[in-house]
Design an enzyme around this catalytic site. Structure first.
Site, PDB file in Angstrom:
ATOM      1  N   GLU A  84      73.119 -63.083 -45.382  1.00 26.36           N
ATOM      2  CA  GLU A  84      73.382 -62.993 -43.941  1.00 26.36           C
ATOM      3  C   GLU A  84      72.614 -64.134 -43.310  1.00 26.36           C
ATOM      4  O   GLU A  84      71.383 -64.131 -43.280  1.00 26.36           O
ATOM      5  CB  GLU A  84      72.916 -61.660 -43.358  1.00 26.36           C
ATOM      6  N   HIS A 104      77.928 -53.618 -38.927  1.00 31.67           N
ATOM      7  CA  HIS A 104      77.136 -52.634 -38.174  1.00 31.67           C
ATOM      8  C   HIS A 104      76.414 -53.252 -36.980  1.00 31.67           C
ATOM      9  O   HIS A 104      75.747 -52.538 -36.221  1.00 31.67           O
ATOM     10  CB  HIS A 104      76.132 -51.974 -39.121  1.00 31.67           C
ATOM     11  N   ASP A 105      76.514 -54.589 -36.848  1.00 35.32           N
ATOM     12  CA  ASP A 105      75.878 -55.278 -35.718  1.00 35.32           C
ATOM     13  C   ASP A 105      76.886 -55.760 -34.692  1.00 35.32           C
ATOM     14  O   ASP A 105      76.485 -56.298 -33.655  1.00 35.32           O
ATOM     15  CB  ASP A 105      75.124 -56.537 -36.204  1.00 35.32           C
ATOM     16  N   ASP A 144      71.671 -53.597 -49.835  1.00 41.33           N
ATOM     17  CA  ASP A 144      71.231 -54.442 -48.719  1.00 41.33           C
ATOM     18  C   ASP A 144      69.764 -54.812 -48.968  1.00 41.33           C
ATOM     19  O   ASP A 144      68.898 -53.937 -49.015  1.00 41.33           O
ATOM     20  CB  ASP A 144      71.365 -53.662 -47.406  1.00 41.33           C
ATOM     21  N   ASP A 174      69.641 -59.640 -46.020  1.00 39.37           N
ATOM     22  CA  ASP A 174      69.401 -59.558 -44.583  1.00 39.37           C
ATOM     23  C   ASP A 174      68.627 -60.775 -44.075  1.00 39.37           C
ATOM     24  O   ASP A 174      67.584 -61.118 -44.642  1.00 39.37           O
ATOM     25  CB  ASP A 174      68.588 -58.284 -44.327  1.00 39.37           C
TER      26      ASP A 174
HETATM   27  O1  TEU Z   1      70.700 -58.655 -38.389  1.00 37.02           O
HETATM   28  C1  TEU Z   1      70.062 -59.846 -37.961  1.00 37.02           C
HETATM   29  C2  TEU Z   1      70.750 -60.362 -36.819  1.00 37.02           C
HETATM   30  O2  TEU Z   1      70.894 -61.553 -36.699  1.00 37.02           O
HETATM   31  C3  TEU Z   1      71.356 -59.399 -35.874  1.00 37.02           C
HETATM   32  O3  TEU Z   1      70.413 -58.398 -35.537  1.00 37.02           O
HETATM   33  C4  TEU Z   1      71.684 -60.143 -34.656  1.00 37.02           C
HETATM   34  O4  TEU Z   1      70.510 -60.816 -34.270  1.00 37.02           O
HETATM   35  C5  TEU Z   1      72.100 -59.230 -33.565  1.00 37.02           C
HETATM   36  O5  TEU Z   1      72.224 -57.960 -34.051  1.00 37.02           O
HETATM   37  C6  TEU Z   1      73.445 -59.735 -33.100  1.00 37.02           C
HETATM   38  O6  TEU Z   1      73.351 -59.773 -31.728  1.00 37.02           O
HETATM   39  C7  TEU Z   1      70.131 -58.073 -39.544  1.00 37.02           C
HETATM   40  C8  TEU Z   1      70.748 -56.697 -39.689  1.00 37.02           C
HETATM   41  O7  TEU Z   1      72.149 -56.817 -39.900  1.00 37.02           O
HETATM   42  C9  TEU Z   1      70.437 -55.935 -38.426  1.00 37.02           C
HETATM   43  O8  TEU Z   1      71.081 -54.663 -38.439  1.00 37.02           O
HETATM   44  C10 TEU Z   1      68.935 -55.751 -38.352  1.00 37.02           C
HETATM   45  O9  TEU Z   1      68.620 -55.123 -37.117  1.00 37.02           O
HETATM   46  C11 TEU Z   1      68.222 -57.108 -38.404  1.00 37.02           C
HETATM   47  O10 TEU Z   1      68.716 -57.973 -39.401  1.00 37.02           O
HETATM   48  C12 TEU Z   1      66.753 -56.896 -38.762  1.00 37.02           C
HETATM   49  O11 TEU Z   1      66.688 -56.435 -40.086  1.00 37.02           O
END
Ligand code: TEU
Ligand code: CA
Length: 557
Positions: free
Chosen positions: A255, A328-329, A98, A199
């Site tokens: 992403e 994970h989000d 990542d 990311d």
């Molecule tokens: O996620 C970015 C992101 O767009 C998500 O956080 C989204 O805004 C939200 O979670 C959905 O509602 C990436 C990673 O996947 C996330 O785990 C990190 O917190 C974020 O970037 C910052 O690095």
């Protein structure tokens, strides 16, 4: 369509903190991943995407990196990582890292220097601005609540952070920053890793002039969509491709929050000048509220069919799709699109895994793991959920009970409860005190119970992966053309995959009731072969079809 290994792959995402703990500290670790490689081999996946394992103060669970070339203390050592890479490769499993380079931790040496003085040589590694009329430079908000600007007393300036204040954004307009990032990436490639998930890579180029963002009714700050797909993002990725990616046999996935189909055709173009594919978020945004994600409105199937079909048709031959609903989000898809039942988990998996693109399975999805009832804001660990709760209730914009039920439904922590390995205490995840609560349903939903049960969700996913990666239908599943049928049907998700003379019909009933519908007569073949079914009996293929609740079946016509 040029064939390649990453189009024929199935990726499994591991969130190490919640995967498997081997030293009893209640936190997953790299040795836990090594211990479970044979489980992953048995599932049939061939690529593992590791959420960040680098040194981090864990303000955002590893997405705030303080040293890109060292392993997080809680996860183990670099020699543990080297062993993981060796053991994975020995099993034919590739490892994707990542890459979090839109921002670092505020404890990264670069930021410690940058914030020390306005004249420091690393000042411009980050984005600093003077106050404007004594306040923040513009109305940009953080994804984790509050302003995207943090005042730094030492040098009397604001720095930009689209995520937590401990995640300052890097200044990608600075060629030295790009050079340092590319050097670090090369270091990991030289170790033999097999790719990068990037990311928030769509945010690395900031809007010219840093204008205020449009603000919707009910929002405290401007709309963050302004941060995506900036003016130089493709230049930066083409430079990254030239300097690093093109020199190794890698898989890359960006992403890309806010990405449109048109932008995706650039990020994931078939000429390979940038990335192999992107994660788009339109489909998982279909059940968002008008102001933010904290909403329990169910997702409409017709809207989902329309959106996924758009991506299937538009990227065919010109780019490449990723296929996912869990990560994970995101909340658990079986609770979001299904009814928490195993049969609904299999129906959703069938709909996704017969599409064109590389499928991504998130840890526990293959078991049908569900959302969790956290009960109180005190049981959450996710900075996004906790900050939103306090900001919105303290501003009087939401009522605590109503907002808590929405956070329970949509929180990222739904995906971060510990992996459920068995019905032993703490689901076999740890012998210690888990860092986050274990979903109480682990006694019913766990790997041990499913591995040898031919009707389990695990064995269903195993079969889906075998059909895609090692069957006489592999080519039509991976490379075949996608055509939606029955577009108007509000309950049935039905589509065709075609490659030369092979034609598959995928039928999924997303209803909790029996549904009747008519199929075009040209699809009715006498003795269709059945590739997979999620119920004991299957509907007879005829013009007047009937499907049981959540029934899914795939025929070769
Ligand atoms: O996620 C970015 C992101 O767009 C998500 O956080 C989204 O805004 C939200 O979670 C959905 O509602 C990436 C990673 O996947 C996330 O785990 C990190 O917190 C974020 O970037 C910052 O690095
Ligand atoms: Ca541990």
């Amino acid at each position: 369509m040029n064939k390649t290994w990453w189009k024929e792959s199935v990726v499994y995402q591991i969130y190490p903190r919640s995967f498997c703990d081997t030293n009893g500290d209640g936190i997953g670790d790299i040795r836990g991943i090594i211990r479970k490689l044979d489980y992953l081999k048995r599932l049939g996946i061939n690529v593992i995407w590791l959420s960040p394992v680098y040194k981090s103060p864990n303000d955002d669970n590893g997405y705030d990196i303080s040293d890109y070339q060292a392993i997080m203390d809680e996860f183990g050592t670099m020699s543990d990582f080297d062993e993981l890479l060796l053991e994975a490769h020995a099993r034919g499993l590739r490892i994707v890292m990542d890459l979090v380079v839109n921002h670092t931790s505020d404890e990264h040496a670069w930021f410690v220097e940058s914030r020390s003085s306005r004249e420091n040589e690393k000042r411009d590694y980050y984005i600093w601005r003077e106050a404007k009329d004594g306040k923040e430079p513009n109305n940009w908000g953080s994804y984790f609540s509050g302003s995207a600007w943090e005042w730094d007393k030492t040098t009397q300036m604001y720095y930009l952070h689209f995520f937590s204040k401990k995640q300052p954004d890097l200044n990608w307009a600075n060629p030295v920053v790009r050079e340092k990032v590319f050097e670090m990436m090369t270091w990991w490639c030289e170790k033999g890793i097999d790719g990068f998930r990037m990311d928030v890579i769509s945010m690395i180029s900031k809007p010219e002039g840093f204008p205020d963002a449009p603000k919707k009714e009910g929002m405290l700050y401007g709309d963050n969509a302004i941060t995506c797909n900036g003016p130089h993002v493709h230049e930066y990725l083409q430079e990254m491709n030239r300097e690093v990616l093109s020199r190794y046999d890698l898989v890359t996935v960006g992403e890309c929050a806010g990405v449109t189909v048109e932008e995706a055709k650039k990020y994931a173009n078939a000429q390979g000048s940038e990335l192999n594919m992107v994660f788009q978020f339109e489909h998982v945004g279909l059940d968002a509220g008008t102001v933010d994600k904290w909403d329990k409105t169910p997702m409409s199937l017709p809207a989902l069919k329309e959106n996924l079909t758009k991506w299937q048709k538009e990227l065919d031959e010109v780019a490449w799709n990723s296929i996912f609903f869990c990560n994970h989000d995101q909340p658990r898809v079986v609770s979001r699109l299904g009814d928490d039942s195993a049969v609904s988990a299999k129906c959703i998996a069938t709909m996704l895994h017969f599409m064109q693109g590389t499928p991504y399975i998130y840890q526990g999805e293959e078991l049908g793991m569900t959302n969790c009832s956290f009960g109180s804001i005190d049981n959450f660990r996710d900075i996004e959920s906790i900050n939103a709760y306090y900001e919105l209730t303290e501003a009087g914009l939401r009522q605590p009970e109503e907002l808590l039920s929405c956070i329970e439904y949509k929180s990222r922590d739904n995906a971060r409860t510990p992996m459920q390995w068995s019905d032993e205490e703490n689901a076999g995840f740890t012998t210690g005190n888990p860092w986050i609560m274990v979903n109480p349903n682990y006694t019913e939903i766990n790997a041990k119970k499913q591995l040898d049960d031919p009707d389990s969700v695990f064995c269903f996913y195993k079969k889906l992966i075998t059909l895609r990666r090692n069957s006489k239908w592999s080519d039509v599943i991976v490379y075949g053309r996608y055509d939606l049928i029955l577009p108007e049907d509000e309950k049935i998700f039905a589509y065709i995959r075609t490659l030369e003379d092979r034609k598959l019909l995928i039928l999924c009933n997303f209803s909790q009731e029996k549904e009747k519908f008519r199929l075009p007569c040209e699809l009715i073949s006498a003795q269709p072969e059945i590739l997979i079914q999620n119920t004991e009996n299957v509907p007879e293929l005829r013009e007047d079809m009937e499907m049981e609740a959540w029934q899914a079946v795939v025929y070769e016509l």
